[in-house]
Scaffold this active site. Sequence first.
Site, PDB file in Angstrom:
ATOM      1  N   HIS A   1     -11.732 -42.647 -12.850  1.00 43.62           N
ATOM      2  CA  HIS A   1     -10.562 -41.920 -13.346  1.00 43.62           C
ATOM      3  C   HIS A   1     -10.897 -40.819 -14.350  1.00 43.62           C
ATOM      4  O   HIS A   1     -10.628 -39.644 -14.111  1.00 43.62           O
ATOM      5  CB  HIS A   1      -9.595 -42.904 -14.029  1.00 43.62           C
ATOM      6  CG  HIS A   1      -9.148 -44.044 -13.160  1.00 43.62           C
ATOM      7  ND1 HIS A   1      -8.270 -43.888 -12.107  1.00 43.62           N
ATOM      8  CD2 HIS A   1      -9.463 -45.360 -13.198  1.00 43.62           C
ATOM      9  CE1 HIS A   1      -8.061 -45.065 -11.543  1.00 43.62           C
ATOM     10  NE2 HIS A   1      -8.771 -45.966 -12.179  1.00 43.62           N
TER      11      HIS A   1
HETATM   12  O1  RIB Z   1      -5.526 -46.190 -15.464  1.00 43.17           O
HETATM   13  C1  RIB Z   1      -6.842 -45.733 -15.688  1.00 43.17           C
HETATM   14  C2  RIB Z   1      -7.046 -45.418 -17.132  1.00 43.17           C
HETATM   15  O2  RIB Z   1      -6.869 -46.597 -17.910  1.00 43.17           O
HETATM   16  C3  RIB Z   1      -8.471 -44.932 -17.445  1.00 43.17           C
HETATM   17  O3  RIB Z   1      -8.434 -44.060 -18.544  1.00 43.17           O
HETATM   18  C4  RIB Z   1      -9.173 -46.197 -17.823  1.00 43.17           C
HETATM   19  O4  RIB Z   1     -10.279 -45.968 -18.699  1.00 43.17           O
HETATM   20  C5  RIB Z   1      -8.086 -46.920 -18.558  1.00 43.17           C
HETATM   21  O5  RIB Z   1      -8.050 -46.431 -19.896  1.00 43.17           O
END
Ligand code: RIB
Length: 313
Positions: free
Chosen positions: A242
Amino acid sequence: MSTRKIIIDTDPGQDDALAILLALGSPELEVLGISCVAGNVPLHYTTRNALLVAELARRSDVPVFAGCDRPMVRDLVTAEEVHGKTGLDGPDWDEPTSSLAPGHAVDWLIETLMAADDGEITLCPIGPLTNIGMALVREPRIKPKIAEIVSMGGGYFVGGNITPAAEFNIYVDPHAAHTVYSSGIPLVAMPLDVTHKALMRDEWIQSVRDLGGDLGNKTADMLSFYERYDLERYGDFGGPLHDPATIAWLLKPELYGGKDVYVQIETHSEVTMGMTVVDYWHKLGQAPNCRWIHEVDADGFFALLSERLANLA
Ligand code: RIB
Ligand code: CA
């Protein structure tokens, strides 16, 4: 080459770690500092983890600050089931030898932004938006100083990952998210809609390990640990990476596609708490408040990551 000044606000997290490494491996970017927030794990772990990642990149010159240890209104929700107890499970870490910079991250954000020229600094929040929201409430005059906010968070076409309706970062602190999304500051959202289109493959993780040394081995260990959860949950052939999407956007925006839309954050219903309600078809007639990214050249993304990690190896 003119460098772009950025601040990374983060809750490491293995995918946060890759975002930080990508930024530190990219000469186009000047990382002014790393501000930590509670999210994936409590603040004492997110600060420890940020120090470890900066040391892994041999960039302990970048100051790391402790920020808010809980959301603006709601109780903290964490994600050890994804990231492990420490948030950076996978490698065999020693404790950091570097120390946190003095002072609260929110104060540092305000001081740094107020001393900057208009539009000089880009914020890259990749965890809950608590620090950014608190800074905006405390000192609204920072708004013109911020060129743009490139935030990993939200989900619309793919729904949520912490509830059926909400993505984790927004869900943890929906009030901070509302403060950011209603601020009028130029905002680029890197939601699950795009991050779920760039899934890691084992061959790529192996290519990271092949970089060798601590950087290659520890990064591959983080990624292998991190992807197991998504393999079990999604059954996909790889986990979504992500947070690096925010940095990749700054480096190569041509890898991405999206649309300027009006987004609201649900802060009332427990059923849809933290939902990013995207008016994709402009039904409300409201002016757009963010660029909602939902397409990516996944091969180009992973090639960029590999290239910049090699700069650190
Ligand atoms: O949903 C994904 C996010 O939530 C990313 O930033 C992961 O590191 C968590 O913080
Ligand atoms: Ca994160």
